[in-house]
Design a protein around this motif. Structure first.
Motif, PDB file in Angstrom:
ATOM      1  N   VAL A 190       0.913  -1.199  -0.068  1.00 51.57           N
ATOM      2  CA  VAL A 190      -0.092   0.092  -0.134  1.00 51.57           C
ATOM      3  C   VAL A 190       0.863   1.169  -0.143  1.00 51.57           C
ATOM      4  CG1 VAL A 190      -1.528   1.349   1.508  1.00 51.57           C
ATOM      5  CG2 VAL A 190      -1.780  -1.100   1.215  1.00 51.57           C
ATOM      6  N   THR A 191       0.709   2.066  -0.818  1.00 52.42           N
ATOM      7  CA  THR A 191       1.631   3.633  -0.698  1.00 52.42           C
ATOM      8  C   THR A 191       0.693   4.566   0.338  1.00 52.42           C
ATOM      9  OG1 THR A 191       0.139   4.587  -2.460  1.00 52.42           O
ATOM     10  CG2 THR A 191       1.968   3.229  -3.268  1.00 52.42           C
TER      11      THR A 191
ATOM     12  N   ASP B 210       0.321   7.544  -0.225  1.00 58.54           N
ATOM     13  CA  ASP B 210      -0.385   8.253  -1.150  1.00 58.54           C
ATOM     14  C   ASP B 210      -1.979   7.742  -1.120  1.00 58.54           C
ATOM     15  OD1 ASP B 210       1.557  10.110  -1.500  1.00 58.54           O
ATOM     16  OD2 ASP B 210       1.644   9.739  -3.554  1.00 58.54           O
ATOM     17  N   TRP B 211      -1.883   6.410  -1.561  1.00 56.53           N
ATOM     18  CA  TRP B 211      -3.454   5.815  -1.647  1.00 56.53           C
ATOM     19  C   TRP B 211      -3.913   5.759  -0.144  1.00 56.53           C
ATOM     20  CZ3 TRP B 211      -5.174   1.569   1.377  1.00 56.53           C
ATOM     21  CH2 TRP B 211      -6.700   1.044   0.722  1.00 56.53           C
TER      22      TRP B 211
ATOM     23  N   ARG C  35     -10.712  -1.196   2.661  1.00 55.15           N
ATOM     24  CA  ARG C  35     -10.017  -0.155   2.226  1.00 55.15           C
ATOM     25  C   ARG C  35      -9.483   0.815   3.664  1.00 55.15           C
ATOM     26  NH1 ARG C  35     -13.471   0.382  -2.129  1.00 55.15           N
ATOM     27  NH2 ARG C  35     -14.468   2.229  -1.185  1.00 55.15           N
TER      28      ARG C  35
ATOM     29  N   ALA D 265      -6.083   1.413   5.018  1.00 59.61           N
ATOM     30  CA  ALA D 265      -5.195   2.541   5.241  1.00 59.61           C
ATOM     31  C   ALA D 265      -5.052   2.898   6.560  1.00 59.61           C
ATOM     32  CB  ALA D 265      -6.497   3.717   4.339  1.00 59.61           C
TER      33      ALA D 265
END
Length: 90
Positions: free
Chosen positions: A5-6, A8-9, A74, A78
């Protein structure tokens, strides 16, 4: 960390809740307890209705339903990736 996972994401997923620590903590607790209001409320020292209210606010901002497994997944990834997961807050 979560190498798949980045940053930014993760920040983009959480953008609607940026700066809203109480809502982020409520979402993290709710997801951690798989939608169990009582346990999430107990973890945060809140009344069940307070957590319901915070989750409803978060859902309005996110434009989705935390009962949706895609949205929940998600958000959880995150939160973990950005270490905003409430378990890591003081």
């Amino acid at each position: 960390g979560m190498p798949f996972v980045t940053d930014d994401w993760a920040h983009a997923v959480l953008a609607p809740l940026r700066g809203r620590v109480a809502l982020l903590a409520a979402v993290a607790a709710y997801l951690r307890h798989r939608g169990n209001w009582e346990r999430a409320a107990r973890e945060l020292g809140l009344h069940r209705n307070s957590i319901r209210s915070r989750i409803a606010q978060a859902e309005r901002l996110l434009g989705g339903d935390l009962a949706d497994p895609d949205l929940a997944a998600r958000l959880w990834v995150a939160l973990r990736a950005t270490e905003l997961d409430a378990s890591k807050e003081p």
